[in-house]
Write a protein that holds these residues in place. Sequence first.
Motif, PDB file in Angstrom:
ATOM      1  N   MET A 217     -27.794   6.016 -40.395  1.00  0.00           N
ATOM      2  CA  MET A 217     -28.327   6.930 -41.401  1.00  0.00           C
ATOM      3  C   MET A 217     -27.397   8.129 -41.562  1.00  0.00           C
ATOM      4  O   MET A 217     -26.921   8.703 -40.586  1.00  0.00           O
ATOM      5  N   VAL A 218     -27.136   8.487 -42.823  1.00  0.00           N
ATOM      6  CA  VAL A 218     -26.340   9.673 -43.113  1.00  0.00           C
ATOM      7  C   VAL A 218     -27.179  10.904 -42.767  1.00  0.00           C
ATOM      8  O   VAL A 218     -28.238  11.131 -43.355  1.00  0.00           O
ATOM      9  N   THR A 219     -26.721  11.669 -41.797  1.00  0.00           N
ATOM     10  CA  THR A 219     -27.474  12.851 -41.354  1.00  0.00           C
ATOM     11  C   THR A 219     -26.844  14.155 -41.812  1.00  0.00           C
ATOM     12  O   THR A 219     -27.439  15.227 -41.633  1.00  0.00           O
ATOM     13  N   ALA A 220     -25.645  14.074 -42.408  1.00  0.00           N
ATOM     14  CA  ALA A 220     -25.029  15.255 -43.015  1.00  0.00           C
ATOM     15  C   ALA A 220     -24.040  14.772 -44.069  1.00  0.00           C
ATOM     16  O   ALA A 220     -23.277  13.826 -43.835  1.00  0.00           O
ATOM     17  N   ALA A 221     -24.064  15.421 -45.235  1.00  0.00           N
ATOM     18  CA  ALA A 221     -23.178  15.018 -46.325  1.00  0.00           C
ATOM     19  C   ALA A 221     -23.009  16.171 -47.292  1.00  0.00           C
ATOM     20  O   ALA A 221     -23.861  17.070 -47.389  1.00  0.00           O
ATOM     21  N   HIS A 222     -21.903  16.142 -48.006  1.00  0.00           N
ATOM     22  CA  HIS A 222     -21.661  17.110 -49.074  1.00  0.00           C
ATOM     23  C   HIS A 222     -21.039  16.354 -50.245  1.00  0.00           C
ATOM     24  O   HIS A 222     -19.918  15.874 -50.156  1.00  0.00           O
ATOM     25  N   ASP A 223     -21.825  16.216 -51.329  1.00  0.00           N
ATOM     26  CA  ASP A 223     -21.379  15.477 -52.507  1.00  0.00           C
ATOM     27  C   ASP A 223     -21.004  14.047 -52.083  1.00  0.00           C
ATOM     28  O   ASP A 223     -21.858  13.313 -51.606  1.00  0.00           O
ATOM     29  N   ASN A 224     -19.736  13.653 -52.235  1.00  0.00           N
ATOM     30  CA  ASN A 224     -19.348  12.292 -51.869  1.00  0.00           C
ATOM     31  C   ASN A 224     -18.715  12.205 -50.477  1.00  0.00           C
ATOM     32  O   ASN A 224     -18.160  11.168 -50.106  1.00  0.00           O
ATOM     33  N   LEU A 225     -18.801  13.285 -49.705  1.00  0.00           N
ATOM     34  CA  LEU A 225     -18.220  13.305 -48.363  1.00  0.00           C
ATOM     35  C   LEU A 225     -19.323  13.119 -47.328  1.00  0.00           C
ATOM     36  O   LEU A 225     -20.218  13.957 -47.188  1.00  0.00           O
ATOM     37  N   ARG A 294     -13.023  18.251 -41.236  1.00  0.00           N
ATOM     38  CA  ARG A 294     -14.486  18.191 -41.086  1.00  0.00           C
ATOM     39  C   ARG A 294     -14.959  16.867 -40.513  1.00  0.00           C
ATOM     40  O   ARG A 294     -16.164  16.644 -40.379  1.00  0.00           O
ATOM     41  N   ARG A 295     -14.002  15.990 -40.165  1.00  0.00           N
ATOM     42  CA  ARG A 295     -14.306  14.677 -39.576  1.00  0.00           C
ATOM     43  C   ARG A 295     -15.248  13.882 -40.486  1.00  0.00           C
ATOM     44  O   ARG A 295     -16.219  13.263 -40.055  1.00  0.00           O
ATOM     45  N   GLY A 296     -14.925  13.903 -41.787  1.00  0.00           N
ATOM     46  CA  GLY A 296     -15.757  13.218 -42.762  1.00  0.00           C
ATOM     47  C   GLY A 296     -15.045  12.058 -43.433  1.00  0.00           C
ATOM     48  O   GLY A 296     -13.827  11.895 -43.315  1.00  0.00           O
ATOM     49  N   VAL A 297     -15.829  11.246 -44.148  1.00  0.00           N
ATOM     50  CA  VAL A 297     -15.313  10.091 -44.877  1.00  0.00           C
ATOM     51  C   VAL A 297     -15.737  10.239 -46.335  1.00  0.00           C
ATOM     52  O   VAL A 297     -16.934  10.339 -46.635  1.00  0.00           O
ATOM     53  N   ALA A 298     -14.759  10.261 -47.247  1.00  0.00           N
ATOM     54  CA  ALA A 298     -15.038  10.430 -48.671  1.00  0.00           C
ATOM     55  C   ALA A 298     -15.260   9.067 -49.325  1.00  0.00           C
ATOM     56  O   ALA A 298     -14.465   8.139 -49.142  1.00  0.00           O
ATOM     57  N   LEU A 299     -16.346   8.967 -50.095  1.00  0.00           N
ATOM     58  CA  LEU A 299     -16.715   7.704 -50.751  1.00  0.00           C
ATOM     59  C   LEU A 299     -16.600   7.825 -52.266  1.00  0.00           C
ATOM     60  O   LEU A 299     -16.446   8.919 -52.812  1.00  0.00           O
ATOM     61  N   ALA A 300     -16.734   6.695 -52.931  1.00  0.00           N
ATOM     62  CA  ALA A 300     -16.577   6.648 -54.380  1.00  0.00           C
ATOM     63  C   ALA A 300     -17.866   6.954 -55.125  1.00  0.00           C
ATOM     64  O   ALA A 300     -17.964   6.668 -56.319  1.00  0.00           O
ATOM     65  N   GLU A 301     -18.847   7.543 -54.452  1.00  0.00           N
ATOM     66  CA  GLU A 301     -20.044   8.027 -55.139  1.00  0.00           C
ATOM     67  C   GLU A 301     -20.722   9.075 -54.261  1.00  0.00           C
ATOM     68  O   GLU A 301     -20.593   9.041 -53.029  1.00  0.00           O
ATOM     69  N   PRO A 302     -21.438  10.011 -54.872  1.00  0.00           N
ATOM     70  CA  PRO A 302     -22.151  11.008 -54.073  1.00  0.00           C
ATOM     71  C   PRO A 302     -23.188  10.353 -53.171  1.00  0.00           C
ATOM     72  O   PRO A 302     -23.787   9.339 -53.532  1.00  0.00           O
ATOM     73  N   VAL A 303     -23.395  10.938 -52.000  1.00  0.00           N
ATOM     74  CA  VAL A 303     -24.309  10.369 -51.001  1.00  0.00           C
ATOM     75  C   VAL A 303     -25.292  11.450 -50.556  1.00  0.00           C
ATOM     76  O   VAL A 303     -24.902  12.589 -50.301  1.00  0.00           O
ATOM     77  N   GLU A 304     -26.561  11.077 -50.457  1.00  0.00           N
ATOM     78  CA  GLU A 304     -27.590  12.007 -50.008  1.00  0.00           C
ATOM     79  C   GLU A 304     -27.894  11.793 -48.529  1.00  0.00           C
ATOM     80  O   GLU A 304     -27.743  10.680 -48.004  1.00  0.00           O
ATOM     81  N   VAL A 305     -28.335  12.849 -47.878  1.00  0.00           N
ATOM     82  CA  VAL A 305     -28.821  12.710 -46.503  1.00  0.00           C
ATOM     83  C   VAL A 305     -30.019  11.766 -46.508  1.00  0.00           C
ATOM     84  O   VAL A 305     -30.889  11.838 -47.370  1.00  0.00           O
ATOM     85  N   GLY A 306     -30.043  10.861 -45.550  1.00  0.00           N
ATOM     86  CA  GLY A 306     -31.090   9.849 -45.483  1.00  0.00           C
ATOM     87  C   GLY A 306     -30.644   8.490 -45.984  1.00  0.00           C
ATOM     88  O   GLY A 306     -31.304   7.481 -45.723  1.00  0.00           O
TER      89      GLY A 306
END
Length: 433
Positions: A217-225, A294-306
């Motif tokens: 589960m995505v527990t932290a995200a910012h836009d598509n990151l 920020r140890r993040g992974v950028a995706l090709a669409e925005p992602v919401e927490v959850g």
Amino acid sequence: MTKLFPSGHATHPQWRMAAALVLAQLRAQMALPGYAREPSLGLLYITDHYANDAAPLLEFMTQQLPDVKAWCGTVGIGVAASNVEYFDEPALSVLLCDVPPAQWRLFSGIAPLPRVGHGFFSAQTALVHANEFTPDLGDVLEEMAQRTNTGHVFGGVTASRGPQVQFSLDLLRQHARPGDDDSGVFQGGLSGVAFGPEVQWMSRVTQGCRPIAPWGMVTAAHDNLVLELDGVPALDALLETLGVTLEGDTQPAIRAVGETMVGLLEAGSHEPHSTGHFGAETRVRHILGLDTTRRGVALAEPVEVGTLLAFCQRHAGSARADLMRICAEIREELEPEENVLPVSGSTDPENIAAYEQTTLSRRILGAIYVSGSERSGEFFGGSNAELQIVRRALGDVPLTGFFARGEIAAHRLYGYAGVLTVFVGSTQSGAEP
């Protein structure tokens, strides 16, 4: 609808020669008793080699087939037909649908599809062609699906290295406004054809990727990151899954990440069991980059927490198995249920009639297959392999389609997927001698 849909396909450096070959196939089939003689709706798909000649090509087809009252379609890197694909070569594929004009409506930016309950036409589903640069395309497709009674649309995103043309020409209900281009060829936005309640259809989605790690589960995200996955930095989770590091020589890590994508499920979805393949609810998206700060992974669409996320990779074996699965599901729906079959050896006329009705009452009249341009036959093991799987499973049914930059099913936009839609009709009532 009782007759097979005429279909044709051809390749030739000159579009006019290819069109002539297709017309010969169509006319030969329309002369046969098992095929529709006066189909009203034409689906036309071309490879981008013909994109600059789309307008004269469509005009030629309308002149040669005056009984066809409407045309829709688009351009792809490749086009599909029964048992064959034409990939990265000049080609076209045509399917003439024997659907009463009262049961179809073309739509485009000039003539939008009415909302449910508005107007005289009740759309059950719709074949949609979309331009990849349409703003907020995912949201637009959801809104389009809401304009049907089933909430289901199917189709694909135009794929072209030249003009991203779409065909939408309704000769029965001319929608052109003064000053509009009336050629039936345009670029941008959405177009397609909606089908009414009397049109029987089935549609299935097949995925071309398999998960290589459990769902998280995505527990932290910012836009598509994506910043955290189950509380762990997303980049660390990815590197651990792939067994690579960004320390020292980074080339192995770059190659591994380049071969990896993610499967996404909407926030609030029930976490699926590990089955070795994705279901129809999963959307596959590219990894666009890594944020080492920020140890993040950028995706090709925005992602919401959850949101549920699973790292995945393309896998030919899984893609073949999943394609065979959806074909089997379609065949099973066409076959009679066991409880209506007659007792072995029965001579009861009513029992025999019931058997004949259940076994002969429905068949596939035509099919549309939209596949990701990254898949193609070579991914499945050789030229035409993907379409050969479909033919072996469904038989030699009339088929058209194209290789897209994104696949549309239900109300979602997919990637690395195939969308198979079949039109079903009776084999008995209304048959011509």
